[in-house]
Scaffold this active site. Sequence first.
Site, mmCIF file in Angstrom:
data_model
loop_
_atom_site.group_PDB
_atom_site.id
_atom_site.type_symbol
_atom_site.label_atom_id
_atom_site.label_comp_id
_atom_site.label_asym_id
_atom_site.label_seq_id
_atom_site.Cartn_x
_atom_site.Cartn_y
_atom_site.Cartn_z
ATOM 1 N N ASP A 248 0.934 -1.203 0.051
ATOM 2 C CA ASP A 248 0.082 0.054 -0.083
ATOM 3 C C ASP A 248 0.728 1.138 0.031
ATOM 4 O OD1 ASP A 248 -2.219 2.039 0.861
ATOM 5 O OD2 ASP A 248 -3.249 0.259 1.082
ATOM 6 N N TYR B 152 -14.193 5.962 -13.461
ATOM 7 C CA TYR B 152 -14.423 4.589 -12.512
ATOM 8 C C TYR B 152 -14.951 3.589 -13.415
ATOM 9 C CZ TYR B 152 -14.968 1.851 -8.214
ATOM 10 O OH TYR B 152 -14.952 0.939 -7.292
ATOM 11 N N LYS C 139 -13.208 0.056 -14.326
ATOM 12 C CA LYS C 139 -13.749 -1.415 -13.785
ATOM 13 C C LYS C 139 -14.023 -2.273 -14.913
ATOM 14 C CE LYS C 139 -12.694 -0.573 -9.809
ATOM 15 N NZ LYS C 139 -11.719 -1.314 -8.962
HETATM 16 N N1 LIG Z 1 -16.337 -0.023 -0.914
HETATM 17 C C1 LIG Z 1 -17.037 -0.449 -2.117
HETATM 18 O O1 LIG Z 1 -18.296 0.246 -2.057
HETATM 19 C C2 LIG Z 1 -16.541 -0.850 -3.496
HETATM 20 C C3 LIG Z 1 -17.425 -1.459 -4.418
HETATM 21 C C4 LIG Z 1 -16.857 -1.850 -5.329
HETATM 22 C C5 LIG Z 1 -15.448 -2.217 -5.803
HETATM 23 N N2 LIG Z 1 -14.612 -1.554 -4.914
HETATM 24 C C6 LIG Z 1 -13.045 -1.626 -5.116
HETATM 25 O O2 LIG Z 1 -12.790 -2.495 -3.960
HETATM 26 C C7 LIG Z 1 -11.228 -1.934 -3.849
HETATM 27 C C8 LIG Z 1 -11.085 -1.567 -2.526
HETATM 28 O O3 LIG Z 1 -11.667 -0.440 -1.946
HETATM 29 P P1 LIG Z 1 -12.207 0.025 -0.573
HETATM 30 O O4 LIG Z 1 -13.427 0.289 -0.534
HETATM 31 O O5 LIG Z 1 -11.423 -1.056 0.431
HETATM 32 O O6 LIG Z 1 -11.213 1.222 -0.523
HETATM 33 P P2 LIG Z 1 -10.184 1.979 0.683
HETATM 34 O O7 LIG Z 1 -10.212 3.553 0.439
HETATM 35 O O8 LIG Z 1 -10.747 1.794 1.951
HETATM 36 O O9 LIG Z 1 -9.027 1.167 0.460
HETATM 37 C C9 LIG Z 1 -8.213 1.516 -0.915
HETATM 38 C C10 LIG Z 1 -6.711 1.348 -0.551
HETATM 39 O O10 LIG Z 1 -6.153 1.352 -1.614
HETATM 40 C C11 LIG Z 1 -4.711 2.249 -1.381
HETATM 41 N N3 LIG Z 1 -4.390 3.007 -2.561
HETATM 42 C C12 LIG Z 1 -5.088 4.082 -3.005
HETATM 43 N N4 LIG Z 1 -4.069 4.402 -4.206
HETATM 44 C C13 LIG Z 1 -2.961 3.782 -4.053
HETATM 45 C C14 LIG Z 1 -1.679 3.720 -4.926
HETATM 46 N N5 LIG Z 1 -1.484 4.312 -5.714
HETATM 47 N N6 LIG Z 1 -0.752 2.669 -4.468
HETATM 48 C C15 LIG Z 1 -1.061 1.665 -3.521
HETATM 49 N N7 LIG Z 1 -2.257 1.810 -3.113
HETATM 50 C C16 LIG Z 1 -3.095 2.849 -3.074
HETATM 51 C C17 LIG Z 1 -5.374 3.328 -0.270
HETATM 52 O O11 LIG Z 1 -4.046 3.675 0.535
HETATM 53 C C18 LIG Z 1 -6.187 2.318 0.592
HETATM 54 O O12 LIG Z 1 -5.629 1.615 1.384
HETATM 55 C C19 LIG Z 1 -10.966 -0.860 -4.870
HETATM 56 O O13 LIG Z 1 -10.535 -1.448 -6.124
HETATM 57 C C20 LIG Z 1 -12.463 -0.307 -5.321
HETATM 58 O O14 LIG Z 1 -12.508 0.321 -6.435
HETATM 59 C C21 LIG Z 1 -15.094 -1.059 -3.576
#
Ligand SMILES: NC(=O)c1ccc[n+]([C@@H]2O[C@H](COP(=O)([O-])OP(=O)(O)OC[C@H]3O[C@@H](n4cnc5c(N)ncnc54)[C@H](O)[C@@H]3O)[C@@H](O)[C@H]2O)c1
Length: 245
Positions: free
Chosen positions: A36, A155, A159
């Site tokens: 991360d 986005y 995706k």
């Molecule tokens: N939460 C939702 O409802 C949801 C729904 C569908 C898909 N997603 C996908 O799930 C995944 C995780 O999302 P989440 O909700 O846990 O988000 P989150 O924001 O809680 O966690 C994302 C993590 O990615 C890290 N990150 C961001 N940019 C980065 C970079 N350039 N290099 C390394 N690390 C980086 C951040 O520091 C963070 O720890 C993402 O791909 C998101 O698109 C989330």
Amino acid sequence: MRLQDKVAIITGAASGMGQGEAVRFAKEGAKVVIADLNIDGAKSVAEDINNNGGQAIAVKVNVMETEDILNCVQIATETFGPVDILINNAGVFDKYATSLDTTLDQWNFYLNINLTSVFQFANAVLPGMIERGTGSIVNIASVAGLVAGKGGAAYTATKHGVIGLTKHLSSEYARYGIKINSICPGTIETPLVKDVLANIPKDLVPTRTFGQVEQVADLAVFLASDEAKFMSGTAVPIDGGFTIQ
Ligand SMILES: NC(=O)c1ccc[n+]([C@@H]2O[C@H](COP(=O)([O-])OP(=O)(O)OC[C@H]3O[C@@H](n4cnc5c(N)ncnc54)[C@H](O)[C@@H]3O)[C@@H](O)[C@H]2O)c1
């Protein structure tokens, strides 16, 4: 244990779903690399896992940087052994920005983090997996990769791209014993969506609930494990039924 001694890199594992996956994978016996940009958060997740009998290390990785990605795979291999599992989870959300409200710089930013990183990280682990004839890659896409309206222009495009890339990679590398699948979460309660959660009506979801990180982690364990050996190139929704409507 379902992932005993497997070496797993999980990107974006300092928070949200990645954190949940890291904790769950460690409980299943995996040696976990918390990759991360937020190194303090990553260290804290690794410490928590190590204090609870698991094995984890934190590595600072900006998934936009090729050098960081190659360095992470090298550290994982030197510390724990060859990488068996890659979870491409790191991602950023555009908060529903329309195409006209998205600058080219913003577009490239979302593309680099959400999609190009999946291509780059996969390319960094695939040669080793091909050589060993085994491996598993799970890409965290989204329901925004299946339908419109669950994200903005960038986005949604990234995706959809993750799902397409997953299919392509599977068509090329499944024959080497490598499972490559994607997960399409609906709204999951994580820091990523905390600002927009109040505006998402729960009655659009058949279950009338949002998802929890543990539920996504359970699916990721299954897809990463031998139980999913015959699954290849899939895009599995975990969305309370959102995309059935
Ligand atoms: N939460 C939702 O409802 C949801 C729904 C569908 C898909 N997603 C996908 O799930 C995944 C995780 O999302 P989440 O909700 O846990 O988000 P989150 O924001 O809680 O966690 C994302 C993590 O990615 C890290 N990150 C961001 N940019 C980065 C970079 N350039 N290099 C390394 N690390 C980086 C951040 O520091 C963070 O720890 C993402 O791909 C998101 O698109 C989330």
